[in-house]
Design an enzyme around this catalytic site. Structure first.
Site, mmCIF file in Angstrom:
data_model
loop_
_atom_site.group_PDB
_atom_site.id
_atom_site.type_symbol
_atom_site.label_atom_id
_atom_site.label_comp_id
_atom_site.label_asym_id
_atom_site.label_seq_id
_atom_site.Cartn_x
_atom_site.Cartn_y
_atom_site.Cartn_z
ATOM 1 N N ASP A 187 -2.826 38.636 -13.716
ATOM 2 C CA ASP A 187 -3.905 37.947 -13.005
ATOM 3 C C ASP A 187 -5.242 38.173 -13.697
ATOM 4 O O ASP A 187 -5.838 39.241 -13.607
ATOM 5 C CB ASP A 187 -3.971 38.441 -11.557
ATOM 6 N N GLU B 10 2.321 40.444 -8.928
ATOM 7 C CA GLU B 10 1.033 40.256 -9.581
ATOM 8 C C GLU B 10 0.451 41.609 -9.975
ATOM 9 O O GLU B 10 0.472 42.555 -9.178
ATOM 10 C CB GLU B 10 0.092 39.542 -8.611
ATOM 11 N N ARG C 14 0.809 -1.216 0.000
ATOM 12 C CA ARG C 14 0.000 0.000 0.000
ATOM 13 C C ARG C 14 0.843 1.267 0.000
ATOM 14 O O ARG C 14 0.562 2.211 -0.736
ATOM 15 C CB ARG C 14 -0.965 -0.016 1.201
ATOM 16 N N LYS D 22 1.857 39.714 -4.083
ATOM 17 C CA LYS D 22 0.464 39.735 -4.521
ATOM 18 C C LYS D 22 -0.248 40.969 -3.972
ATOM 19 O O LYS D 22 0.344 41.822 -3.319
ATOM 20 C CB LYS D 22 -0.229 38.443 -4.109
ATOM 21 N N LYS E 42 0.213 24.881 -4.411
ATOM 22 C CA LYS E 42 -1.014 24.165 -4.027
ATOM 23 C C LYS E 42 -0.750 22.665 -4.088
ATOM 24 O O LYS E 42 -1.181 21.955 -5.000
ATOM 25 C CB LYS E 42 -2.168 24.573 -4.940
#
Length: 282
Positions: free
Chosen positions: A220, A199, A103, A170, A138
């Site tokens: 963006d 950004e 597994r 950002k 992510k």
């Protein structure tokens, strides 16, 4: 940023596998104890799906850590495309160890091959263009480097690894710094030599970022027309990265605007594991 290489991941692979085996085996595999310790076996692992393979080194590490007597015989390599029902590898060794490690080994292989398969699927859309598809942060906690390596097996590329190897400024960073020029200038002072990406949400902000000396500018959710105009205004001064809301229907049109990069979080976030099966013979 440069792509991860397998040679750079030796310690990471060993650590990933140690955690996985501890999580699964704990104080011992009580079901495997039903089998006589001296019994030897062979196993064949197949894929039920078409896929791109990634994660062979993690499988090797599972059986190396669990029981060095287990021999792993690969029929495929990372980055190789495979068909349903194709044999991926064979195992030989103590039956207990083959079943105990099954597994953990397949979990790594099915997940990382799933990432590579998704990456290759997306890369195929833009194969005739010059754009590079990038991953993002992510990723599954604890498996970032593994997933980012799998991205490269599927023909895509790595963005920054974490918060330490490049700036990505950002909207909230910009607001807290007082503006685009202020944020970029501060970044250059804090860590000279580190890539500075910022950004922007419109062409006016793009012009500010260019004037301030950004290395990479993230566009963006700009329209296709604005992306084309951004490429014209940029004229090669910085690298341009498209991001936000990108899917199969928009990927090629965005690539054709002339941007350098397209980043896609779904490459590592929304992944379907490859269906694998192990068949044991005594």
């Amino acid at each position: 940023m440069p792509n991860l290489r397998l040679a750079d991941l030796t310690a990471e692979i060993e650590a990933n596998v140690r955690r996985a085996l501890l999580e699964d085996i704990g104080s011992g595999d009580i079901t495997a104890q039903l089998i006589p310790a001296e019994r030897l076996a062979k196993a064949t692992i197949i894929t039920r799906d078409a896929a791109v393979i990634a994660g062979t080194a993690w499988v090797d590490a599972v059986f190396r850590q669990l029981d060095p007597r287990v021999a792993v015989h690969w029929q495929v390599a990372d980055g190789e495309r495979v068909k349903p029902n194709q044999v991926l590898f064979h195992l030989e060794g103590p039956a207990r160890s083959l079943l105990t490690g099954e597994r953990s080994a397949l979990n790594f292989l099915q997940l990382l091959s799933g990432v590579a398969t998704r990456a290759q699927y997306l890369a195929d859309f833009v194969a005739e263009t010059q754009v590079k598809l990038l991953d993002t942060r992510k990723t599954l906690p604890g498996l970032r480097l593994a997933q980012k390596y799998a991205v490269t097996c599927g023909g895509c590329h790595n963005h920054r690894i974490g918060l330490y190897d490049a700036f990505l400024i950002k909207e909230n960073h910009i607001a807290a710094c007082g503006g685009i020029p202020e944020a970029i200038n501060a970044a250059h002072k804090i860590a000279p030599g580190k890539p500075v990406e910022i950004e922007v949400e419109n062409l006016a902000e793009l012009k500010e970022a260019l004037a301030a000396g950004a290395d990479i500018i993230m566009l963006d959710e700009l329209s296709l027309d604005d992306m084309r105009e951004a490429v014209r205004l940029n004229a090669g001064k910085a690298k341009l990265e498209a991001s936000g809301g990108i899917n199969e229907s928009t990927l090629l049109p965005i690539a054709e605007t002339g941007v350098d990069y397209i980043s896609i979080g779904a490459m590592t976030k929304d992944v379907k594991a490859v269906d694998l099966s192990m068949r044991l013979s005594l």
